[in-house]
Design a protein around this motif. Structure first.
Motif, mmCIF file in Angstrom:
data_model
loop_
_atom_site.group_PDB
_atom_site.id
_atom_site.type_symbol
_atom_site.label_atom_id
_atom_site.label_comp_id
_atom_site.label_asym_id
_atom_site.label_seq_id
_atom_site.Cartn_x
_atom_site.Cartn_y
_atom_site.Cartn_z
ATOM 1 N N ASP A 1 41.142 30.142 47.526
ATOM 2 C CA ASP A 1 41.272 29.120 46.494
ATOM 3 C C ASP A 1 42.757 28.837 46.292
ATOM 4 O O ASP A 1 43.565 29.758 46.344
ATOM 5 C CB ASP A 1 40.649 29.612 45.181
ATOM 6 N N ASP A 2 43.103 27.590 46.057
ATOM 7 C CA ASP A 2 44.514 27.242 45.880
ATOM 8 C C ASP A 2 44.940 27.202 44.417
ATOM 9 O O ASP A 2 46.075 26.868 44.101
ATOM 10 C CB ASP A 2 44.843 25.909 46.559
ATOM 11 N N ASP A 3 44.056 27.581 43.505
ATOM 12 C CA ASP A 3 44.372 27.617 42.080
ATOM 13 C C ASP A 3 44.712 29.057 41.698
ATOM 14 O O ASP A 3 43.824 29.900 41.541
ATOM 15 C CB ASP A 3 43.172 27.108 41.281
ATOM 16 N N ASN A 4 46.003 29.329 41.546
ATOM 17 C CA ASN A 4 46.459 30.686 41.280
ATOM 18 C C ASN A 4 45.891 31.249 39.984
ATOM 19 O O ASN A 4 45.518 32.424 39.922
ATOM 20 C CB ASN A 4 47.994 30.736 41.261
ATOM 21 N N MET A 5 45.783 30.415 38.948
ATOM 22 C CA MET A 5 45.234 30.894 37.677
ATOM 23 C C MET A 5 43.768 31.302 37.849
ATOM 24 O O MET A 5 43.336 32.334 37.352
ATOM 25 C CB MET A 5 45.350 29.837 36.585
ATOM 26 N N TRP A 6 43.002 30.489 38.579
ATOM 27 C CA TRP A 6 41.599 30.825 38.829
ATOM 28 C C TRP A 6 41.491 32.140 39.604
ATOM 29 O O TRP A 6 40.668 32.989 39.282
ATOM 30 C CB TRP A 6 40.904 29.707 39.597
ATOM 31 N N LEU A 7 42.340 32.310 40.608
ATOM 32 C CA LEU A 7 42.322 33.540 41.395
ATOM 33 C C LEU A 7 42.563 34.761 40.508
ATOM 34 O O LEU A 7 41.883 35.780 40.642
ATOM 35 C CB LEU A 7 43.366 33.493 42.507
ATOM 36 N N GLU A 8 43.531 34.664 39.599
ATOM 37 C CA GLU A 8 43.842 35.785 38.705
ATOM 38 C C GLU A 8 42.695 36.083 37.751
ATOM 39 O O GLU A 8 42.318 37.240 37.567
ATOM 40 C CB GLU A 8 45.122 35.493 37.926
ATOM 41 N N ILE A 9 42.143 35.044 37.146
ATOM 42 C CA ILE A 9 41.017 35.230 36.218
ATOM 43 C C ILE A 9 39.824 35.837 36.949
ATOM 44 O O ILE A 9 39.203 36.792 36.481
ATOM 45 C CB ILE A 9 40.628 33.893 35.552
ATOM 46 N N PHE A 10 39.518 35.286 38.107
ATOM 47 C CA PHE A 10 38.389 35.776 38.897
ATOM 48 C C PHE A 10 38.578 37.254 39.244
ATOM 49 O O PHE A 10 37.658 38.062 39.117
ATOM 50 C CB PHE A 10 38.260 34.931 40.167
ATOM 51 N N GLN A 11 39.774 37.598 39.666
ATOM 52 C CA GLN A 11 40.057 38.983 40.047
ATOM 53 C C GLN A 11 39.875 39.927 38.862
ATOM 54 O O GLN A 11 39.259 40.993 38.995
ATOM 55 C CB GLN A 11 41.485 39.084 40.581
ATOM 56 N N ILE A 12 40.378 39.550 37.695
ATOM 57 C CA ILE A 12 40.255 40.388 36.502
ATOM 58 C C ILE A 12 38.781 40.619 36.157
ATOM 59 O O ILE A 12 38.360 41.749 35.903
ATOM 60 C CB ILE A 12 41.008 39.750 35.314
ATOM 61 N N PHE A 13 37.996 39.559 36.154
ATOM 62 C CA PHE A 13 36.589 39.705 35.781
ATOM 63 C C PHE A 13 35.784 40.467 36.829
ATOM 64 O O PHE A 13 34.919 41.267 36.489
ATOM 65 C CB PHE A 13 35.953 38.343 35.498
ATOM 66 N N MET A 14 36.060 40.249 38.097
ATOM 67 C CA MET A 14 35.282 40.944 39.133
ATOM 68 C C MET A 14 35.587 42.438 39.170
ATOM 69 O O MET A 14 34.734 43.231 39.555
ATOM 70 C CB MET A 14 35.511 40.304 40.501
ATOM 71 N N GLU A 15 36.796 42.839 38.746
ATOM 72 C CA GLU A 15 37.120 44.268 38.659
ATOM 73 C C GLU A 15 36.134 45.001 37.755
ATOM 74 O O GLU A 15 35.853 46.175 37.955
ATOM 75 C CB GLU A 15 38.552 44.474 38.168
ATOM 76 N N GLN A 16 35.603 44.306 36.738
ATOM 77 C CA GLN A 16 34.631 44.914 35.832
ATOM 78 C C GLN A 16 33.349 45.301 36.557
ATOM 79 O O GLN A 16 32.581 46.119 36.072
ATOM 80 C CB GLN A 16 34.308 43.962 34.681
ATOM 81 N N TYR A 17 33.106 44.682 37.696
ATOM 82 C CA TYR A 17 31.905 44.968 38.498
ATOM 83 C C TYR A 17 32.237 45.841 39.701
ATOM 84 O O TYR A 17 31.452 45.928 40.634
ATOM 85 C CB TYR A 17 31.257 43.653 38.955
ATOM 86 N N ASP A 18 33.416 46.446 39.677
ATOM 87 C CA ASP A 18 33.868 47.302 40.770
ATOM 88 C C ASP A 18 33.954 46.512 42.080
ATOM 89 O O ASP A 18 33.543 46.969 43.145
ATOM 90 C CB ASP A 18 32.948 48.517 40.929
ATOM 91 N N VAL A 19 34.464 45.282 41.962
ATOM 92 C CA VAL A 19 34.676 44.400 43.106
ATOM 93 C C VAL A 19 36.168 44.134 43.222
ATOM 94 O O VAL A 19 36.800 43.665 42.282
ATOM 95 C CB VAL A 19 33.921 43.060 42.944
ATOM 96 N N SER A 20 36.719 44.459 44.375
ATOM 97 C CA SER A 20 38.124 44.198 44.650
ATOM 98 C C SER A 20 38.247 42.820 45.287
ATOM 99 O O SER A 20 37.473 42.471 46.183
ATOM 100 C CB SER A 20 38.656 45.274 45.603
ATOM 101 N N VAL A 21 39.221 42.030 44.817
ATOM 102 C CA VAL A 21 39.376 40.659 45.286
ATOM 103 C C VAL A 21 40.741 40.494 45.938
ATOM 104 O O VAL A 21 41.769 40.773 45.326
ATOM 105 C CB VAL A 21 39.237 39.652 44.125
#
Length: 127
Positions: free
Chosen positions: A11-31
């Motif tokens: 994804d080329d939206d850096n803010m989206w990438l950061e938000i997505f990464q933070i939330f997926m960590e809650q599910y034990d998913v590394s992004v």
């Protein structure tokens, strides 16, 4: 306990990438982020990742371009399209790569849970 899932998020939206990464960590998913198709191609290794999520519009092409590339490396590698605009136009153009899902981007726990569930289902051994 299931192993930590690792996905490549294109994804080329850096803010989206950061938000997505933070939330997926809650599910034990590394992004692992990639901001373009060319960067994703450099990073992609089917032995390193459990799946790939790609936006549709990218600076150097469309999400289908990276999905087609992934299919040259692995016929059944899990792919999810996550875009700001889910339309029949996109759906018609991605069916040949057999994505797990095509979703409209949003910042909801339901979406993150669904993504986690889709990738965990893919990792489950066949009976």
């Amino acid at each position: 306990m299931a192993h930590k899932i690792k996905i490549l998020n294109v994804d080329d939206d850096n803010m989206w990438l950061e938000i997505f990464q933070i939330f997926m960590e809650q599910y034990d998913v590394s992004v692992e982020p990639a901001m373009s198709i060319s960067e994703a191609k450099e990073k992609f290794d089917p032995d390193k990742y459990d799946g790939i999520i790609t936006d549709w519009r990218l600076p150097d092409g469309h999400g289908i371009d990276i999905a087609d590339y992934v299919r040259t490396k692995s016929a059944d590698f899990p792919i999810i399209f996550l875009s700001g605009s889910t339309t029949d136009f996109i759906k018609d153009r991605v069916q040949h790569v057999h994505p797990l899902d095509i979703m409209l981007k949003n910042c909801s726990h339901e979406q993150y849970a669904k993504i986690n569930s889709l990738f965990r289902k893919e990792e489950a051994p066949s009976a």
